[in-house]
Each structure stands twice: as C-alpha cells, then as structure tokens.
Design a protein around this motif. Structure first.
Motif, PDB file in Angstrom:
ATOM      1  N   ASP A   1      -2.877  23.391   5.868  1.00  0.00           N
ATOM      2  CA  ASP A   1      -3.358  23.214   4.778  1.00  0.00           C
ATOM      3  C   ASP A   1      -3.790  24.395   4.035  1.00  0.00           C
ATOM      4  OD1 ASP A   1      -4.268  22.423   2.080  1.00  0.00           O
ATOM      5  OD2 ASP A   1      -5.710  20.934   3.051  1.00  0.00           O
ATOM      6  N   PRO A   2      -3.370  25.070   2.934  1.00  0.00           N
ATOM      7  CA  PRO A   2      -3.942  26.415   2.565  1.00  0.00           C
ATOM      8  C   PRO A   2      -5.273  26.070   1.815  1.00  0.00           C
ATOM      9  CG  PRO A   2      -2.218  25.680   1.138  1.00  0.00           C
ATOM     10  CD  PRO A   2      -1.905  24.802   2.488  1.00  0.00           C
ATOM     11  N   VAL A   3      -5.682  25.099   1.528  1.00  0.00           N
ATOM     12  CA  VAL A   3      -6.739  24.690   0.434  1.00  0.00           C
ATOM     13  C   VAL A   3      -7.939  24.543   1.571  1.00  0.00           C
ATOM     14  CG1 VAL A   3      -8.087  22.910  -0.745  1.00  0.00           C
ATOM     15  CG2 VAL A   3      -5.741  23.424  -1.172  1.00  0.00           C
ATOM     16  N   SER A   4      -7.890  23.587   2.662  1.00  0.00           N
ATOM     17  CA  SER A   4      -8.757  23.324   3.458  1.00  0.00           C
ATOM     18  C   SER A   4      -8.909  24.023   4.811  1.00  0.00           C
ATOM     19  CB  SER A   4      -8.711  21.821   4.205  1.00  0.00           C
ATOM     20  OG  SER A   4      -7.830  21.558   4.704  1.00  0.00           O
ATOM     21  N   GLN A   5      -7.781  24.872   4.980  1.00  0.00           N
ATOM     22  CA  GLN A   5      -7.276  25.653   6.321  1.00  0.00           C
ATOM     23  C   GLN A   5      -7.472  24.887   7.526  1.00  0.00           C
ATOM     24  OE1 GLN A   5      -6.809  29.245   6.420  1.00  0.00           O
ATOM     25  NE2 GLN A   5      -6.171  28.637   4.171  1.00  0.00           N
ATOM     26  N   ARG A   6      -6.998  23.392   7.330  1.00  0.00           N
ATOM     27  CA  ARG A   6      -6.806  22.469   8.563  1.00  0.00           C
ATOM     28  C   ARG A   6      -5.588  22.095   8.773  1.00  0.00           C
ATOM     29  NH1 ARG A   6     -11.273  17.964   6.913  1.00  0.00           N
ATOM     30  NH2 ARG A   6     -10.456  17.053   8.927  1.00  0.00           N
ATOM     31  N   MET A   7      -5.212  21.857  10.069  1.00  0.00           N
ATOM     32  CA  MET A   7      -3.832  21.294  10.330  1.00  0.00           C
ATOM     33  C   MET A   7      -3.497  20.183   9.692  1.00  0.00           C
ATOM     34  SD  MET A   7      -2.311  23.920  11.581  1.00  0.00           S
ATOM     35  CE  MET A   7      -0.793  22.891  12.325  1.00  0.00           C
ATOM     36  N   MET A   8      -2.408  19.684   9.113  1.00  0.00           N
ATOM     37  CA  MET A   8      -2.043  18.580   8.673  1.00  0.00           C
ATOM     38  C   MET A   8      -0.664  18.099   9.262  1.00  0.00           C
ATOM     39  SD  MET A   8      -2.733  19.183   4.673  1.00  0.00           S
ATOM     40  CE  MET A   8      -2.830  17.661   4.237  1.00  0.00           C
ATOM     41  N   GLY A   9      -0.359  16.897   9.338  1.00  0.00           N
ATOM     42  CA  GLY A   9       0.801  16.366   9.736  1.00  0.00           C
ATOM     43  C   GLY A   9       1.539  15.355   8.534  1.00  0.00           C
ATOM     44  N   VAL A  10       2.958  15.816   8.699  1.00  0.00           N
ATOM     45  CA  VAL A  10       3.858  14.848   7.937  1.00  0.00           C
ATOM     46  C   VAL A  10       4.267  13.738   8.547  1.00  0.00           C
ATOM     47  CG1 VAL A  10       6.080  14.922   6.520  1.00  0.00           C
ATOM     48  CG2 VAL A  10       5.067  16.964   6.991  1.00  0.00           C
ATOM     49  N   ARG A  11       4.002  12.476   7.962  1.00  0.00           N
ATOM     50  CA  ARG A  11       4.146  11.236   8.832  1.00  0.00           C
ATOM     51  C   ARG A  11       5.663  10.991   9.421  1.00  0.00           C
ATOM     52  NH1 ARG A  11       3.651   8.306   3.594  1.00  0.00           N
ATOM     53  NH2 ARG A  11       5.964   8.208   2.669  1.00  0.00           N
TER      54      ARG A  11
ATOM     55  N   VAL B   1       0.954  -1.103  -0.093  1.00  0.00           N
ATOM     56  CA  VAL B   1       0.133  -0.125   0.012  1.00  0.00           C
ATOM     57  C   VAL B   1       1.025   1.188  -0.146  1.00  0.00           C
ATOM     58  CG1 VAL B   1      -1.981  -0.910   1.057  1.00  0.00           C
ATOM     59  CG2 VAL B   1      -0.308  -0.022   2.449  1.00  0.00           C
ATOM     60  N   LYS B   2       0.144   2.139  -0.346  1.00  0.00           N
ATOM     61  CA  LYS B   2       1.212   3.491  -0.340  1.00  0.00           C
ATOM     62  C   LYS B   2       0.335   4.629   0.042  1.00  0.00           C
ATOM     63  CE  LYS B   2       3.351   6.616  -3.854  1.00  0.00           C
ATOM     64  NZ  LYS B   2       3.617   6.631  -5.385  1.00  0.00           N
ATOM     65  N   PRO B   3       0.334   4.887   1.454  1.00  0.00           N
ATOM     66  CA  PRO B   3      -0.352   6.074   2.060  1.00  0.00           C
ATOM     67  C   PRO B   3       0.143   7.409   1.727  1.00  0.00           C
ATOM     68  CG  PRO B   3       1.075   5.015   3.479  1.00  0.00           C
ATOM     69  CD  PRO B   3       1.031   4.125   2.303  1.00  0.00           C
ATOM     70  N   PRO B   4      -0.479   8.477   1.846  1.00  0.00           N
ATOM     71  CA  PRO B   4       0.004   9.744   1.438  1.00  0.00           C
ATOM     72  C   PRO B   4       1.319  10.216   2.461  1.00  0.00           C
ATOM     73  CG  PRO B   4      -1.952  10.146   2.398  1.00  0.00           C
ATOM     74  CD  PRO B   4      -1.804   8.532   2.089  1.00  0.00           C
ATOM     75  N   LEU B   5       2.277  11.193   1.946  1.00  0.00           N
ATOM     76  CA  LEU B   5       3.245  11.591   2.940  1.00  0.00           C
ATOM     77  C   LEU B   5       2.738  12.494   4.110  1.00  0.00           C
ATOM     78  CD1 LEU B   5       6.369  12.041   3.638  1.00  0.00           C
ATOM     79  CD2 LEU B   5       6.103  13.989   1.761  1.00  0.00           C
ATOM     80  N   ILE B   6       1.493  13.308   3.825  1.00  0.00           N
ATOM     81  CA  ILE B   6       0.903  13.962   4.577  1.00  0.00           C
ATOM     82  C   ILE B   6      -0.549  13.964   4.956  1.00  0.00           C
ATOM     83  CG2 ILE B   6       0.857  15.776   2.749  1.00  0.00           C
ATOM     84  CD1 ILE B   6       1.231  18.012   4.950  1.00  0.00           C
ATOM     85  N   GLU B   7      -1.184  14.178   5.968  1.00  0.00           N
ATOM     86  CA  GLU B   7      -2.689  14.034   6.111  1.00  0.00           C
ATOM     87  C   GLU B   7      -3.068  14.788   7.224  1.00  0.00           C
ATOM     88  OE1 GLU B   7      -3.970  10.216   7.924  1.00  0.00           O
ATOM     89  OE2 GLU B   7      -2.341   9.603   6.766  1.00  0.00           O
ATOM     90  N   PHE B   8      -4.334  14.856   7.436  1.00  0.00           N
ATOM     91  CA  PHE B   8      -4.858  15.680   8.573  1.00  0.00           C
ATOM     92  C   PHE B   8      -4.638  15.152   9.980  1.00  0.00           C
ATOM     93  CE2 PHE B   8      -8.339  16.426   5.040  1.00  0.00           C
ATOM     94  CZ  PHE B   8      -7.911  17.719   4.878  1.00  0.00           C
TER      95      PHE B   8
END
Length: 387
Positions: A72-82, A44-51
């Motif tokens: 995140d400039p699109v959603s204006q929500r905080m994201m974390g880099v795994r 599997v290949k999860p994203p590098l960054i997510e909420f």
C-alpha cells in the motif's frame, strides 16, 4: 524495434466478460441472492483488498498461497487481494457487526482473484455468490448446517441447475484418527496425501499400525450414496471422537433428506482437499455439464483472537453454474426510429422489450435493425417482425 503487444492479450487465467455471458452471469447471480435474501440473509460488501494481517489471519492462513499481495503506497503496509469471501465475512461479523443479534445471516456477491488456477478451474479471477450463518448456538448446529445446505440446493435449482449431487465430507476426521492412533507429525503429510489420492496400498504402507490402515481403508471404501456410506461407517470400529462425527453427519443427512429429498446425497468421509480451514462437516455440489464443483461450503470458525464464533456457509462459483444451466434466450430487440413516440418506447421497455434508439434518420430502418441484431422494427402500434 519493439512489437506493440496485442491489446486483447491478458495474463493467464484472466479474461474479459463479454455479451451475452456477462449479462447472464449477473442475472443468475441476482436470482441466487434473491433466494438467500428470502431466507433472511442480508447483503454485505467487503473491500476487494485489505491489510494482509486481517485477511490472512485465523482461518485465512489456509489462503496464503492463493493470495496476491501488494504494498500500500499510503500506509506502507502489505495488503492482500481477496481470494475468497469467507474470511472477510467472518471479520465483518465478529468486528463491525459483533453486537448484532445471533445467529447472523449475511450474503455477498463479487469478484475474487487467486495466484493460480487449477486443472478443473484455470480461471484466476471469477465471481462468487454465497451466504454465511454465524453464531448459532452449539445445541442447534445441525439445524444451522442443514439450513445452509438446503438453501444452497434451493438457490441452484432456482437458477436452473438440474441433476445436482451434494457430496458431504468430514475434513477433520483424518486428524481425529491420527491423534487417536498416535501418528507422528512427520508422517502425517504423506499419509494425508495417500488418503487424498484414495491409494489404499499407500495408506496401508504409510499407516503406523495395521489397525489404523484397516480403518482408513474401510473409510475410503465407505464413499458412496449417503445411506450406504453411513451404514458402512457404522460397521467400522471408530474411536469415540470419530463415532461422534459419524453420528453428527448422520443427523445432518436425515435433516437434509427430510427438508429436500430431491438432490442426491453422497458421502466421502475422508475428503479434505479445499476444506483446509473447515472445523466440522464440508460439502460440495456437482451437476452434469459443469467443470468441477458448483458450490462448496461447511462449518468453520469465524473471526480471530478472542472474537471467534462457529459459522456455516457456502460459496457458489458462477462460472461453473453457467456451464451447468441452459444458455440464455436472447430478449427480443426492437429498433425505434428517431421520431418514435417516447411513451410507446417507455411502455415497451416496461414490458420487457429491449428497445434501441436510432441516433439519426434512417433511409432503410429494416436494414439498420438487422445490422444491430434487432428482430423487430417499430411501427405506429408497436413492434413489427422483420421479414
């Protein structure tokens, strides 16, 4: 006047992967994945960054201090880099793949980024390769646990690691003993720190009773080769919940030894550093020549909320693996002149030769081949060793 920064300057803990190490890392990673895929694990290949609320929930709470966070400039929500793959694999298993048959076998490879490094591993960005077995029935947890440990050892051996040692631990055992002996919450961090440091005097001083102090010191002294450590643990007056963990560990050791007798097995029953989100046993694999551990794994709870499952997995730290195996032997390189027969060049590449194409007519092909690091030129019938 402002000085222009050196373009090669990178933040602490970050580095460029250069030849031949970068290519060697990729090849060894493929070799590790080939082993786990042979056991039925699917990539599997999860994203590098997510909420951050999904990345840092459940078992991910133990990774809060290791996680880079951005807006995140699109959603204006905080994201974390795994900072680690395990939480993401658990999320995928219990959401996107929740209807797939259990046990679910998944594997992965990719980069992680952490806020800070450690003394043994100052790198903040590095490659992880690993596998997770999710959703095995409680009745066969020991079988599932043994599969993961044995597979990790097999994968590392296939990658060229020799002289490996597998160190098993019970990271939840201190909490079980603290609960049984009524250790107040405020006193637990200091006692836990003394256990981590193997400071027997501090353990006796900070334990609320002599009986608990004696028991914890006995467990510290039980560290060593698996059979000896298990015997020493069995001689202690363990409360029922702790005795059950000892019995489970003994069964796991027996199964591992039956399946793969070659790696040395050791037990450190109270080690908990780095195993903060594990709910059962944990293990680390060490080898001569490597800084710190090559791999780490164990039993944990995947998912969150009403979708949680028991899982066992392992993660390989590729930088440590490369330190523990021989350096790669560079492949033979051939410089093909501009007018070389394309069929001959294609055949050589299919046979494993590295063939560089000259981009212009050459007055001195041998000199150009040496300049480009080639060991051979190309004659009409094939490679020719440079004199």
């Amino acid at each position: 006047m402002t000085d222009t920064p050196n373009p090669a300057l990178l933040p602490n803990g970050l580095s460029d992967g250069l030849p031949p190490r970068a290519e060697h890392e990729a090849a060894i990673g493929d070799r590790l994945l080939a082993v786990v895929r042979g056991h039925g694990y699917q990539r599997v290949k999860p994203p590098l960054i997510e909420f951050e609320e999904s990345l840092l929930s459940g078992t991910g709470r133990a990774l809060v201090h290791d996680t880079f966070r951005v807006m995140d400039p699109v959603s204006q929500r905080m994201m974390g880099v795994r900072p680690d793959f395990t939480v993401q694999i658990g999320r995928i298993a219990t959401s996107r793949l929740h209807q797939e048959p259990r046990p679910l076998r998944l594997c992965y490879a990719g980069q992680v980024l952490r806020v800070r490094g450690s003394q043994l591993r100052p790198e903040r960005q590095f490659t992880q390769v690993g596998a997770e077995l999710i959703g095995a029935d409680e009745a066969i947890t020991t079988v599932a646990d043994a599969e993961v440990v044995v597979m990790a050892a097999e994968a590392l051996q296939t990658a060229g690691v020799t002289g490996a040692t597998i160190d098993l631990t019970l990271p939840t055992l201190p909490a079980v003993l603290f609960d049984t002996h009524g250790v107040p919450a405020a006193a637990r961090p200091a006692l836990r720190a003394a256990l981590d440091q193997k400071d027997t005097a501090a353990v006796r001083e900070r334990a609320p009773s002599a009986a608990l102090g004696d028991l914890l010191v006995g467990l510290i002294r039980a560290t060593g080769p698996a059979d000896e450590a298990l015997a020493a643990m069995a001689a202690l007056d363990l409360p029922p919940a702790a005795a059950q963990r000892h019995a489970d560990l003994a069964a796991l050791v027996a199964r591992i030894q039956a399946a793969r007798p070659d790696p040395a097995l050791t037990v450190d029953p109270l080690e908990g550093r780095g195993f903060e989100y594990y709910t059962g046993f944990g293990f680390s694999i060490f080898a001569p020549g490597a800084r710190g551990e090559l791999a780490r794994g164990g039993r944990y709870t995947a998912g969150r909320g009403d979708r949680v499952e028991q899982a066992t997995g392992f993660t390989v730290m590729m930088d440590a693996v490369l330190d523990a195996i021989p350096a790669p032997v560079p492949p033979a390189r051939v410089l093909a002149p501009e007018d070389a027969d394309p069929r001959l060049v294609a055949r050589l590449r299919a046979e494993g030769w590295v063939v560089l194409d000259a981009l212009r007519p050459l007055d001195d092909p041998a000199a150009e081949a040496r300049r480009l690091g080639c060991s051979h030129g190309l004659g009409a019938d094939g490679p020719v060793v440079l004199g």
